[in-house]
Scaffold this motif. Sequence first.
Motif, PDB file in Angstrom:
ATOM      1  N   ALA A 138      49.087  42.813  34.473  1.00  0.00           N
ATOM      2  CA  ALA A 138      49.865  44.135  34.278  1.00  0.00           C
ATOM      3  C   ALA A 138      49.735  44.970  35.849  1.00  0.00           C
ATOM      4  N   HIS A 139      48.607  45.048  36.199  1.00  0.00           N
ATOM      5  CA  HIS A 139      47.911  45.855  37.372  1.00  0.00           C
ATOM      6  C   HIS A 139      48.819  45.412  38.341  1.00  0.00           C
ATOM      7  N   GLY A 165      49.454  54.280  38.991  1.00  0.00           N
ATOM      8  CA  GLY A 165      50.143  53.789  37.915  1.00  0.00           C
ATOM      9  C   GLY A 165      49.728  52.247  37.511  1.00  0.00           C
ATOM     10  N   ALA A 166      49.448  51.572  38.670  1.00  0.00           N
ATOM     11  CA  ALA A 166      49.021  50.045  38.307  1.00  0.00           C
ATOM     12  C   ALA A 166      47.426  50.198  37.766  1.00  0.00           C
ATOM     13  N   GLY A 167      46.788  51.250  38.115  1.00  0.00           N
ATOM     14  CA  GLY A 167      45.312  51.159  37.664  1.00  0.00           C
ATOM     15  C   GLY A 167      45.341  51.786  35.954  1.00  0.00           C
ATOM     16  N   VAL A 168      46.157  52.493  35.585  1.00  0.00           N
ATOM     17  CA  VAL A 168      46.337  52.964  34.448  1.00  0.00           C
ATOM     18  C   VAL A 168      46.955  51.785  33.475  1.00  0.00           C
ATOM     19  N   ALA A 169      48.057  50.945  34.025  1.00  0.00           N
ATOM     20  CA  ALA A 169      48.510  49.862  33.434  1.00  0.00           C
ATOM     21  C   ALA A 169      47.424  49.036  33.002  1.00  0.00           C
ATOM     22  N   GLY A 170      46.706  48.420  34.201  1.00  0.00           N
ATOM     23  CA  GLY A 170      45.445  47.463  33.968  1.00  0.00           C
ATOM     24  C   GLY A 170      44.706  47.878  32.770  1.00  0.00           C
ATOM     25  N   VAL A 171      44.232  49.320  32.815  1.00  0.00           N
ATOM     26  CA  VAL A 171      43.136  49.801  31.982  1.00  0.00           C
ATOM     27  C   VAL A 171      43.872  49.824  30.192  1.00  0.00           C
TER      28      VAL A 171
END
Length: 411
Positions: A138-139, A165-171
């Motif tokens: 996802a990230h 945005g990638a960090g939020v998606a991974g979390v």
Amino acid sequence: MAGSLVVAGVLGRHAAVTLAAFAVVTAVMNPASAAVAGALRGLMPFVAPHKDAPARAVPVLRDARWLSLVVGALGALAVLGVPLLASVTGVAAEVVAELGLLPYLLALDVLVLAANGGAGTVLVALGRSRQVLWSSLAHTGVLIGLTLVLVPLWGLDGMGVAWLGAGVAGVVVSHVCLRRALGRAVGRGRPRWREIFRLGRVSLPLAGTVLLKFGGLGVVTFAATLTTVTDAAAHSLLGTLTGFTFIASLAVAQASVPEIARAGTAAAARRVNRDAAVLAVGVSSVGGVVLLVFGDALVSLFSADAAVRARVLALVPLMLLASMADAGQAVQGFGLSALKRSGATLGYFAGGYGLLVVAAVPVARAWGVTGLWVALVAVNLLLCVLQGWGFRRHSARVPSAAEVGEVAERA
């Protein structure tokens, strides 16, 4: 790592100054993020014993969040200080002006990583490591997609939005997986200071070890720039290739932590550690052998300069030795963290990398990049021996099979 390669390619094609500005920020952000991730790895030996009853690990996760937020806040402050640091250290004015909102967006990303509370680490500790892949996918997917769309439109600010945005998606994905594994939400709780202190005794030395390694390798990179342009470029390329050979051995080392933490006897803990070391060194050597066999074709993907390619290929054997020794020391270091003795690892790294920092510039001036890679081999071998000895010493405190049987008989 695949996402980072795409980011570098897109930024490089956008403008050279954009790539340079991104490199300035990530020079601070990468150690800050690595320190947060290192601190969260200290969770593993506390969570691993609850594999069969995951919900019992929830109080530990709540404690870890308080600790990770403190480390994350310090890391975010360091990233916010990049514009001032760049100006003071003489970075070109056009590069500083190009930074824009990037430091603020990446500081938020460090806080997001800290707020994650080590969900991926906990999944590994609970034996659910396959689920970690989903958050990574996802990230990476969001990072690549947003980078391709936003960088041409907004430049470096678009890169910052993509990274955050990638960090939020991974979390988000990792928390969904963690909730399924625990059977409940982690929630919040009052800080239990005594337990947080116990976590900190394992977690903070791990963060310090990461910072020592980043700092030491940074000094080696600086020393490489004191040689020829060709050698400096070859060193930079070898560092990138080393990351690819090290990633599998790092995964093996991390996966060994919960197994060692759950080992009921000293013999079992040592057996897991020994098997992990053999596997890690093996997979690292496979990567090096691929470079030895297909080196010219692979290196040509990264450099069109024939002189740089020739220098890289000449140094591949040393890089292979350094990678194998690094894989071995990583397993021993993670083994010590599984025994909750990460402070010993910090001490060994302070000694080993301290010697490397002192010797790097004189070695580079006397023997060039070849000497630097010999020094890296020597330091990694030294750490492998020291940490192997430390693991054997501290693992002796794990009860023997006879002691376990005696306790069970008395019960």
